[in-house]
Write a protein that holds these residues in place. Structure first.
Motif, PDB file in Angstrom:
ATOM      1  N   HIS A 288      -3.543  -7.285   8.536  1.00  0.00           N
ATOM      2  CA  HIS A 288      -4.803  -8.023   8.394  1.00  0.00           C
ATOM      3  C   HIS A 288      -4.881  -9.160   9.409  1.00  0.00           C
ATOM      4  O   HIS A 288      -4.161 -10.156   9.320  1.00  0.00           O
ATOM      5  CB  HIS A 288      -4.940  -8.584   6.980  1.00  0.00           C
TER       6      HIS A 288
ATOM      7  N   SER B 167      -4.386  -0.820   8.401  1.00  0.00           N
ATOM      8  CA  SER B 167      -5.723  -1.249   8.004  1.00  0.00           C
ATOM      9  C   SER B 167      -5.869  -2.743   8.210  1.00  0.00           C
ATOM     10  O   SER B 167      -4.979  -3.525   7.852  1.00  0.00           O
ATOM     11  CB  SER B 167      -5.989  -0.925   6.529  1.00  0.00           C
TER      12      SER B 167
ATOM     13  N   ASP C 193       2.294  -0.559   1.931  1.00  0.00           N
ATOM     14  CA  ASP C 193       1.447   0.144   0.959  1.00  0.00           C
ATOM     15  C   ASP C 193       2.253   0.578  -0.260  1.00  0.00           C
ATOM     16  O   ASP C 193       1.769   1.305  -1.122  1.00  0.00           O
ATOM     17  CB  ASP C 193       0.737   1.337   1.599  1.00  0.00           C
TER      18      ASP C 193
ATOM     19  N   ASN D 233      -0.882  -2.449   5.718  1.00  0.00           N
ATOM     20  CA  ASN D 233      -1.912  -3.430   6.071  1.00  0.00           C
ATOM     21  C   ASN D 233      -1.442  -4.270   7.250  1.00  0.00           C
ATOM     22  O   ASN D 233      -0.307  -4.758   7.264  1.00  0.00           O
ATOM     23  CB  ASN D 233      -2.186  -4.390   4.907  1.00  0.00           C
TER      24      ASN D 233
ATOM     25  N   SER E  20      -3.494  -1.571   1.118  1.00  0.00           N
ATOM     26  CA  SER E  20      -3.543  -0.224   1.683  1.00  0.00           C
ATOM     27  C   SER E  20      -3.092   0.832   0.675  1.00  0.00           C
ATOM     28  O   SER E  20      -3.457   2.002   0.798  1.00  0.00           O
ATOM     29  CB  SER E  20      -2.701  -0.142   2.961  1.00  0.00           C
TER      30      SER E  20
END
Length: 291
Positions: free
Chosen positions: A142, A118, A157, A140, A125
């Motif tokens: 980012h 994500s 996560d 994640n 996440s």
């Protein structure tokens, strides 16, 4: 032990969401001659994303060791886009319900050895992978604003397999990216926590009538030697995205000042979302409807 993606250089990357960051993420993963599939329910936005990435690709790939332009294509159907991907990056708006829905689908749709990540700028996440059978390959990643900023936060996560973390940390630099590991869960990750404080205070200064976006940016640039100030940067991200992030921070910390969110809502109500709408805190951006 989670499976590491097999033959990843000969498989596509899938990016879910063709917005400001989705198209930039697609651009970076197309810099080594491979294929990137962008999926988005908005066909116009998908076409614009392909146009942006394709136009920037020769220049960006030329600055990456071993880089060569690949192919970026728009695929309307989510299942088709992710079916053979070695990496799937979710880059949809900051809505927890939407992310939960998408990750629930990806759990079933993606190849067994695909890394599923994500690009969320504020949500861990963990919040949308809890209970999913394959959350050991979810995390994640980012991104900030590639290709201008090639850093990204990598965060587990809570159940991400160590080998998946290691794979991401060692593989992403091949695409001109610089991952930094969050060593524990953190809302806002690393740099965004620092940036959030600067951004929020800048907004509050303008909300209170102390200064203007233009003057704050001018002082910021002179004092820090940057090419852009916080308001120009927020315009690049999208004021609706900035507001979503601020709303999330406020849910976790109700003591944060409300002025920054009020100011953002005023601009958004006038249709001023930043670069993507042609106007935000500044109004000197190109026509957003032109590819």
């Amino acid at each position: 032990m989670a499976a590491i993606p097999d033959d990843y250089r000969n498989r596509p990357v899938a990016v879910i969401g063709a917005g400001t960051l989705g198209r930039r993420i697609a651009l970076m993963f197309a810099t080594r001659g491979g294929t990137v599939l962008v999926t988005d329910p908005n066909g116009t936005r998908g076409t614009q994303a392909v146009g942006y990435a394709t136009g920037e690709l020769p220049t960006v790939a030329a600055h990456i060791d071993g880089g060569t332009p690949g192919i970026v294509s728009y695929v309307p159907d989510l299942a088709d886009a992710v079916a053979e991907a070695w990496l799937v990056v979710e880059a949809v708006p900051e809505r927890l319900d939407l992310k939960k829905s998408i990750f629930g689908q990806l759990d079933q749709l993606c190849a067994a050895d695909a890394v599923v990540s994500s690009n969320s700028s504020s949500y861990a996440s963990r919040l949308f992978t809890e209970g999913l059978p394959t959350r050991d390959r979810m995390l994640n990643t980012h991104f900030y604003m590639p290709p201008a900023s090639t850093t990204l936060d990598v965060m587990s996560d809570g159940d991400t397999a160590p080998e998946i973390i290691d794979f991401v940390m060692s593989t992403f630099p091949e695409y001109g990216l610089h991952p930094f590991l969050c060593r524990k869960e953190s809302t806002g990750f690393i740099f965004n926590r620092i940036w959030a404080a600067l951004k929020r205070e800048s907004l509050d200064v303008v909300y209170e009538g102390v200064s203007t976006p233009q003057d704050v940016d001018a002082m910021f640039k002179l004092n820090f030697g940057t090419e852009a100030g916080p308001f120009r940067m927020m315009d690049s991200v999208g004021l609706d995205v900035v507001l979503d992030i601020e709303e999330h921070y406020a849910q976790e910390n109700p003591h944060l000042p409300e002025g920054p969110r009020i100011l953002l809502k005023r601009y958004i109500a006038d249709g001023k979302l930043g670069v993507k709408s042609g106007a935000g805190f500044y109004d000197d951006y190109p026509d957003p409807n032109r590819l």
